[in-house]
Structure formats: structure tokens, C-alpha cells
Design a protein around this motif. Structure first.
Motif, short mmCIF file in Angstrom:
data_model
loop_
_atom_site.label_atom_id
_atom_site.label_comp_id
_atom_site.label_asym_id
_atom_site.label_seq_id
_atom_site.Cartn_x
_atom_site.Cartn_y
_atom_site.Cartn_z
N ALA A 44 0.85 -1.19 0.00
CA ALA A 44 0.00 0.00 0.00
C ALA A 44 0.88 1.23 0.00
N GLU A 45 0.45 2.24 -0.74
CA GLU A 45 1.20 3.48 -0.84
C GLU A 45 0.21 4.63 -0.71
N ASN A 46 0.36 5.42 0.36
CA ASN A 46 -0.54 6.53 0.60
C ASN A 46 -1.99 6.07 0.63
N HIS A 47 -2.23 4.96 1.34
CA HIS A 47 -3.56 4.41 1.54
C HIS A 47 -4.18 3.90 0.23
N GLU A 48 -3.37 3.62 -0.75
CA GLU A 48 -3.85 3.04 -2.00
C GLU A 48 -3.10 1.74 -2.26
N GLY A 49 -3.77 0.78 -2.90
CA GLY A 49 -3.15 -0.48 -3.22
C GLY A 49 -3.11 -1.41 -2.02
N GLY A 50 -2.27 -2.42 -2.08
CA GLY A 50 -2.19 -3.41 -1.02
C GLY A 50 -3.07 -4.61 -1.31
N ARG A 51 -2.98 -5.58 -0.44
CA ARG A 51 -3.63 -6.88 -0.69
C ARG A 51 -5.13 -6.77 -0.87
N LYS A 52 -5.80 -6.08 0.04
CA LYS A 52 -7.26 -6.00 -0.03
C LYS A 52 -7.70 -5.33 -1.32
N SER A 53 -7.02 -4.26 -1.67
CA SER A 53 -7.36 -3.53 -2.90
C SER A 53 -7.17 -4.41 -4.12
N ARG A 113 -3.12 -8.12 -8.88
CA ARG A 113 -1.81 -7.47 -8.74
C ARG A 113 -1.37 -6.85 -10.08
N MET A 114 -0.55 -5.83 -9.96
CA MET A 114 -0.10 -5.08 -11.14
C MET A 114 0.80 -5.93 -12.03
N CYS A 115 0.79 -5.59 -13.31
CA CYS A 115 1.64 -6.26 -14.31
C CYS A 115 2.20 -5.18 -15.21
N LEU A 116 3.49 -4.89 -15.07
CA LEU A 116 4.13 -3.80 -15.80
C LEU A 116 5.03 -4.33 -16.91
N ARG A 117 5.12 -3.55 -17.97
CA ARG A 117 6.13 -3.85 -18.98
C ARG A 117 7.51 -3.51 -18.42
N SER A 118 8.55 -3.89 -19.15
CA SER A 118 9.90 -3.63 -18.66
C SER A 118 10.08 -2.13 -18.47
N MET A 119 10.57 -1.76 -17.30
CA MET A 119 10.66 -0.35 -16.92
C MET A 119 11.82 -0.18 -15.96
N LEU A 120 12.67 0.81 -16.24
CA LEU A 120 13.80 1.10 -15.37
C LEU A 120 13.38 2.14 -14.34
N HIS A 121 13.48 1.78 -13.05
CA HIS A 121 13.05 2.65 -11.95
C HIS A 121 14.27 3.26 -11.26
N HIS A 122 14.18 4.54 -10.96
CA HIS A 122 15.20 5.23 -10.15
C HIS A 122 14.60 6.52 -9.60
N ILE A 158 15.02 4.08 -5.97
CA ILE A 158 14.26 3.29 -5.01
C ILE A 158 15.01 3.38 -3.69
N LYS A 159 14.53 4.23 -2.79
CA LYS A 159 15.22 4.47 -1.53
C LYS A 159 14.75 3.54 -0.42
N HIS A 160 13.60 2.94 -0.58
CA HIS A 160 13.17 1.92 0.38
C HIS A 160 12.13 1.04 -0.28
N GLU A 161 11.95 -0.16 0.25
CA GLU A 161 10.98 -1.11 -0.29
C GLU A 161 10.10 -1.69 0.81
N SER A 162 10.05 -1.00 1.91
CA SER A 162 9.22 -1.46 3.02
C SER A 162 7.92 -0.69 3.02
N GLY A 163 6.85 -1.37 3.35
CA GLY A 163 5.56 -0.72 3.40
C GLY A 163 4.48 -1.71 3.75
N PRO A 164 3.31 -1.25 4.12
CA PRO A 164 2.22 -2.17 4.47
C PRO A 164 1.71 -2.90 3.25
N MET A 165 1.26 -4.14 3.47
CA MET A 165 0.71 -4.94 2.38
C MET A 165 -0.77 -4.68 2.18
N ASP A 166 -1.39 -3.96 3.11
CA ASP A 166 -2.81 -3.66 2.93
C ASP A 166 -3.12 -2.30 3.55
#
Length: 700
Positions: A665-674, A681-690, A692-700
Motif C-alpha cells: 500500500a502506498e498513501n492508503h492506495e493499493g495493497g492486498r485487499k485492494s 496485482r499489477m503487471c508492468l512492462r519492462s521499466m527502469l526505476h530510479h 528506489i530508496k526503500h521497499e518497506s511498506g504495508p501490504m494492505d
């Protein structure tokens, strides 16, 4: 860059006016959830306080005066608050124009909404209309994804007669010395979510990348332990996220490998040894020598290897090195910040630092370096800089991140190319496909107009085909009156430069028919435009060291973010310039500037870059490619325009999108329930991200 991040904080800039922020800072809540301790008094006690049994006229007068006094205080307080509110509203900065564009939501459609690419319609309206809204939540979805995952194999057909007719045989590599643990496959879905947004910059098809498939977190990382329990070799993440249909991946891939027992360094060495003839010149002139790449990951003492970065690193090593028959070698270049450790005096101390700093899987692929070491390698005196805004040492990694890479290349001379890769990069696609395709595309680029094309972002929906973009840039260059770059760039002091003979043009610029450079490997690949910093107000544009301060500054070029591919030729010249002439520049400016001075081939790769808003394309082209003055450059004060992109040093959108793709979940959007209640779950084409300072967050 810490200074720039402090001055341009995405938390303060990114809002679409509807309460959406990329980062949500917890604040004081008017309701803290604690039960109220207040008890209303009984009606009888209230009446007694309002109408006492005994009162006099004098008491009544004082009560009236007190009431009026309280009333005046309330009125005055209200007026004061209202004035303060108006002042605050007046002082609030006007939103940037891009913040007023509609938000694109198609990124968040899931795999239960997959369609074949031929049926796909993006939600981008390019501000001509409102963005096409993504599929409403009320629409019923099939429980399972409508398309099945399949193996994604971007490698040449190594066993085919066509490949073997001009290449040496490729021996398969495994994860163990006994040859029992096969290198795993990666999976994709043969479609994309309906109404998924499309990139604004760059092109999949032009670069030779597959654009008709997408990766969800299971198809991408389950082969590396994602979703598996600790007992089965996993690391934790994925066990509690939405996983409908993920068994279609796990069934095909089989049992997860216990990667904690894998020695990736030894596996790479053994893979190379098996395939060594591929990288040597054969007596048979028909057999083409395959060029080798060192993929250098810049890490430091104290770096935290979370579960998600472990999946990313396993994928990188497997896909680049083992599955390619040793074409790439992945290395960790570890910055030792504890300068009192005697790593150069004692082997055991060296090994201890590696063990304490790195996961065991990567011990045998780690090289140490320190700033004091480079002070000896590139000893003083260095001349003064035209300007040193940061005040840092010339040997410090902040100003001279190229020093350790130059040193590494001198210690490992058996590679043709060296990739400078940062630890806050993530990629949803397949590493071998991406890295190989962009190198091949750059090889095909002619030198005519190349430096001028490098300065601009390619916007396909605005510019049309790449040929049309090339013609447009050529015409704009002529109209500007600027002399195009053609061969080594001369400047006062360049008479001492001995450029390689092959970098001297054989014909004039006008005589060339876009032929010179075609088939020539790029010496420098960047992932952002290579711009002229003197035409911007980029803060480090004058951090140029060791040149004659009585003469004009040498011409420079810059590409923001030090991520790049550099040739052995370029790194050798950079090394010689530093040790022999004591020349250097700020890290993001040094490699492309050396390429400019020596006439080497530098190419900006227009990889797909996404934005969170539905930008108007005419305005986008003007802002990013035709700023009216240095203050409007997107590389300086105009960097706020890239906050909503998927790739820049200060992007806020990139990290938010990555975490949503991981199921958080990010800013009360997304996560397991959503995801479970929506399209999955999301499915993205190949994409270079920069970044990424952290990868921790709630799952719902």
C-alpha cells in the motif's frame, strides 16, 4: 545528490489536488482511537451552575460584562485566525503546470484485466481529452488471470545452425559446480492490462525490446525465491500478498532453489571457464569474437540488503551472466568507509570486511576500495577547480565517483565494457534483453547529429518515427546557427590531446550521409540526455579541476545520474587524464566530457520513461527540449518537471509505482485487499526505476 534533494523535496511538490502524495508522512490525527474519558454532567448540576440559588444585581452586571469580554475575545480570535489563514493561502506557492494535469491510473490495473496487445488501448489522452479511465472497480472480473504466463527467452538461439555458423559453441552454465542446479527461467504474461498507461519518452519497439508482454511480481521474482517460505528457500516477501493464479508460474518453474547455498562468484567463474573460447579471437575468421561486459554494482559498508534487493541481484547475475554463457560478469565494488581497517596489509582483514559487509552469496564477487587508497593511486597535487560548490575533496566519492571505476578497470583489463550500476535502480523487465538491446541499438547510430540528438528527450507521440526525430533535430540545429559536433572538440589546451586516429572524421559534416559511426560500438551509453551544462543552471556545471584557470573553461557535457556503460577505451583515457594531467570534473560530467574532447562515440539511450500525469505533448516538448533560458532547463531549477517520472534522481513517482507493483500500500492506495477486490496485482512492462530508496511498506 543530498543538496539537491534538500532543495527539491518531492513531498512538498507532488500533489494532484485530490489528496494524493507519493509519500504520506504520518501526522497528528484528530481522533487517536483512545476511548473518551469525558463524562457529561447531570442536567441537575448544569442547571445549578447556570442559575445559582442566590444572586444580586451586582453579580448580574459582572456576569454580563464577563460574557461580553469572552465574546470579544472569541471574535478577535476568529478574526486573527482568518487573517492568518488568508496570509497562509496567499503565501502558498502556485502549483507547477504539470501538477494540474490529470493523474493517470492505468498503471494500477491488474493481471485479471489482461488483454492481448492487439486489443490494448492506453489511458493516456495527452491532455487533449481527460485520460481514459481505467476499468471501474464495479465491473466483474474473472477470478483467474485470462492469460497464462510463459517462459521469456530473449537470448540468441545458441544451438541453431545460424548462430553456430559464426559463433563458438555456448556451454550451459549451472548454479553449482556439480552441474545439477540449472539456471532458472523467467516468466511473462503475453499481454498487458487494459488501459495501462504508455511511456511518454522512448520506445520499446525502436530499441528492439518486447512491448507486448508484462511482468507481475511472481512471474518476475518467484524463480529467485519470491513467495516461497523460509523453509523452501524464500526470504519472506510474497507470502501474504495477493497471489491468485501465481501457481501457474510456480508449477512451470518447479521447486525453488535454496539460494543461500549458492556461490554466485564461483558460478560465474566456472561459466566463463567453460565458454572462454567464445571471447577469444578464433583462427577461423568466420567465427565472431563475443565481447565481454563487467557489470559493476557500487555498494558501501552499511548497505542493507533487504529481501527485494536480493531477488533483484539474483535475477541480474542469473540473466546477465549464467544464462548468457558468461557474456557478462557481475561485480560488487565495495566502498570501505572504515579507513582504519588494514584491508591492503592483511588478507584476513580484507576477507573479514567482505564477510561483515556482504551476504554470503556474494562474497566471491566483491572487490574493496577506499578513498585513502585512491589518494595514493591518484596522488596530489591537483590544480584548483573553476568552482567547487560542494566543498568536497577531489578524492571523495561525492565529486569523483569515477575514480574507483577507473581503478577497477585497470585491475580487470579483460573486459570490453564496464557498466556503472547504482544500488537504488530496479528493473521490472529482463536484464539481458534490456542491456543487450540498447547496446545493439546504439551501435547502429550514425555520428552525424548524434551529440545534438543526445541533448533531447525522444517523445514518439510528438516527434513521430526516429527518422523524423533525426530530421527534426538536424533542421533545428541548422536554424539555431550552432556548429554541430563533428569529431574531437577543440578548445584552448586541446592541442595536447592525442585523440585516436579513428575518431577523426574522413569527410566534412555536410558530405557525410549519416554513414560514419554506423556499426561502431558506443564508448558511452547514458540513460538521460547528454546536455551542455553551460546552457543550464545545473549546480555543479563549473566543478572542473586541473585545467588552466586563466583560459576559458573546456567544453563539457553531462548526463544526470552516473549510471552508464563505458568502453575500455574511454576508461583508459579517463584514467590517463587523471594520473598524467590531474584533470577531473564532477562525476556526472567527466565521462561524457572526455568522450567529447577525444571524439569518442557517446549515445543517450531513449528507454521508455513513464509519467504520472497526462502531460500535453506540445508543452512537454517545449519544457524538456526547448527551454527559453538556463533557468528553464530541466537539469537545474526545472528539475521539478521530472518528479513525476519513472526515472530521474529525484523522482517520487518511481518509488511509489515500484512499491505498488510489489503489492504494498502506498498513501492508503493499493495493497492486498485492494488487489483482491479489484483487478488483481499489477503487471508492468519492462521499466527502469530510479531512485528506489526503500521497499518497506504495508501490504494492505
Amino acid at each position: 545528490m543530498a543538496d539537491r534533494l534538500r532543495s527539491l523535496n518531492p513531498l512538498n511538490l507532488i500533489s494532484n489536488g485530490s489528496g494524493f502524495f507519493y509519500q504520506n508522512i504520518p501526522g497528528a490525527s484528530p481522533h487517536n482511537g483512545a476511548p473518551s474519558r469525558y463524562r457529561w454532567p447531570s442536567p441537575r448540576r448544569t442547571t445549578e451552575r447556570l442559575f445559582p440559588a442566590r444572586f444580586s444585581p451586582t453579580r448580574m452586571v459582572w456576569m454580563i460584562i464577563s460574557a461580553l469580554f469572552v465574546l470579544f475575545l472569541l471574535i478577535g480570535g476568529y478574526h486573527h485566525r482568518e487573517v492568518g489563514r488568508r496570509k497562509a493561502a496567499d503565501s502558498k506557492p502556485e502549483p507547477f503546470p504539470w501538477q494540474l494535469y490529470q493523474r493517470l491510473n492505468g498503471y494500477y490495473n491488474g493481471i485479471r484485466n489482461l488483454v492481448p496487445y492487439s486489443d490494448y488501448t492506453p489511458d493516456n489522452g495527452y491532455n487533449k481529452t481527460l485520460p481514459r479511465s481505467f476499468v471501474p472497480e464495479a465491473q466483474p472480473f474473472e477470478k483467474m488471470p485470462p492469460l497464462n504466463p510463459q517462459v521469456f527467452d530473449p537470448y540468441p538461439k545458441y544451438d541453431s545452425p545460424e548462430y553456430l555458423s559464426n559463433h563458438a559453441k555456448v556451454e550451459k552454465c549451472t548454479l553449482d559446480s556439480e552441474g545439477k542446479i540449472s539456471a532458472p527461467e523467467v516468466f511473462v504474461y503475453p499481454g498487458v492490462p487494459q488501459n495501462m498507461s504508455e511511456p511518454f519518452f522512448g520506445s520499446y519497439s525502436m530499441l528492439g525490446l518486447e512491448e507486448k508482454v508484462c511482468f507481475d511480481r511472481y512471474s518476475r521474482f518467484a524463480p529467485y525465491g519470491y513467495g516461497a517460505s523460509l523453509a523452501d528457500g524464500g526470504l519472506g516477501p510474497g507470502n501474504n500478498s495477493e497471489n491468485i493464479g501465481s501457481e501457474r508460474v510456480t508449477y512451470q518453474m518447479g521447486k525453488v532453489i535454496d539460494y543461500k547455498t549458492v556461490d554466485w562468484g564461483t558460478a560465474q567463474d566456472e561459466c566463463y571457464a567453460k565458454n572462454k573460447p567464445r571471447f577469444e579471437q578464433s583462427k577461423n575468421l568466420k567465427i565472431e569474437r563475443v565481447k565481454r561486459h563487467a557489470y559493476v554494482l557500487r555498494v558501501w559498508q552499511g548497505f542493507y540488503f533487504n529481501e527485494h534487493i536480493m531477488y533483484t541481484l539474483r535475477a541480474m547475475i542469473n540473466e546477465l551472466s549464467l544464462k548468457s554463457g558468461g557474456e557478462y560478469d557481475v561485480h560488487f565494488l565495495l566502498h570501505v568507509k572504515n579507513t582504519s581497517a588494514a584491508i591492503w596489509a592483511n588478507h584476513d582483514v580484507y576477507a573479514q570486511v567482505v564477510r561483515e559487509s556482504m551476504p554470503q552469496e556474494f562474497w566471491n564477487m566483491t572487490t574493496l576500495w577506499s578513498e585513502p587508497q585512491l589518494e595514493n593511486y591518484y596522488p596530489d597535487p591537483f590544480g584548483d577547480a573553476f568552482e567547487n560548490v560542494s566543498g568536497g575533496s577531489i578524492h571523495g566519492v561525492y565529486r569523483s565517483a569515477h575514480f574507483p571505476l577507473q581503478w577497477f578497470a585497470q585491475q580487470h583489463k579483460d573486459y570490453d565494457f564496464y557498466w556503472n550500476w547504482e544500488m537504488d535502480l530496479r528493473f521490472t523487465g529482463h536484464y539481458y534483453e534490456f542491456n543487450t538491446a540498447i547496446g545493439e541499438w546504439a551501435k547502429k547510430q550514425p555520428r552525424k547529429g548524434l551529440w545534438e540528438r543526445n541533448e533531447r528527450f525522444y517523445i514518439p507521440k510528438r516527434h513521430g518515427s526516429w527518422q523524423n526525430f533525426t530530421d527534426t533535430v538536424e533542421q533545428e540545429t541548422k536554424e539555431s546557427g550552432r556548429k554541430p559536433i563533428w569529431g574531437p572538440e577543440a578548445f584552448p589546451g586541446s592541442e595536447y590531446i592525442q585523440a585516436p586516429p579513428e575518431t577523426q572524421p574522413k569527410v566534412s559534416y555536410d558530405q557525410d550521409n549519416f554513414e560514419w559511426g554506423v556499426g561502431e560500438d558506443a564508448d558511452y551509453l547514458s540513460f538521460n540526455p547528454i546536455f551542455d551544462p553551460t546552457r543550464s543552471n545545473w549546480v555543479f556545471r563549473n566543478d572542473i579541476t586541473g585545467y588552466d584557470l586563466t583560459k576559458p573553461q573546456p567544453p563539457t557535457r553531462c548526463a544526470i545520474i552516473t549510471v552508464a556503460r563505458l568502453s575500455k577505451r574511454l576508461l583508459n583515457i579517463m584514467h590517463e587524464e587523471v594520473w598524467k594531467s590531474r584533470h577531473s570534473m564532477f562525476a556526472e560530467m567527466w565521462p561524457p566530457s572526455v568522450a567529447l574532447h577525444y571524439g569518442l562515440k557517446a549515445v543517450y539511450v531513449p528507454h521508455p520513461i513513464y509519467f504520472d500525469r497526462d502531460w500535453d505533448l506540445t508543452y512537454m516538448d517545449q519544457i524538456f527540449n526547448h527551454p527559453t533560458d538556463i533557468y528553464g532547463s530541466p537539469f537545474g531549477w526545472g528539475e521539478h518537471n521530472l518528479l513525476g517520472s519513472s526515472f530521474y534522481y529525484n523522482s517520487g513517482f518511481s518509488g511509489a509505482l515500484w512499491r505498488r507493483w510489489l503489492g504494498q500500500a502506498e498513501n492508503h492506495e493499493g495493497g492486498r485487499k485492494s488487489e483482491e477486490e479489484g483487478s488483481g496485482r499489477m503487471c508492468l512492462r519492462s521499466m527502469l526505476h530510479h531512485p528506489i530508496k526503500h521497499e518497506s511498506g504495508p501490504m494492505d
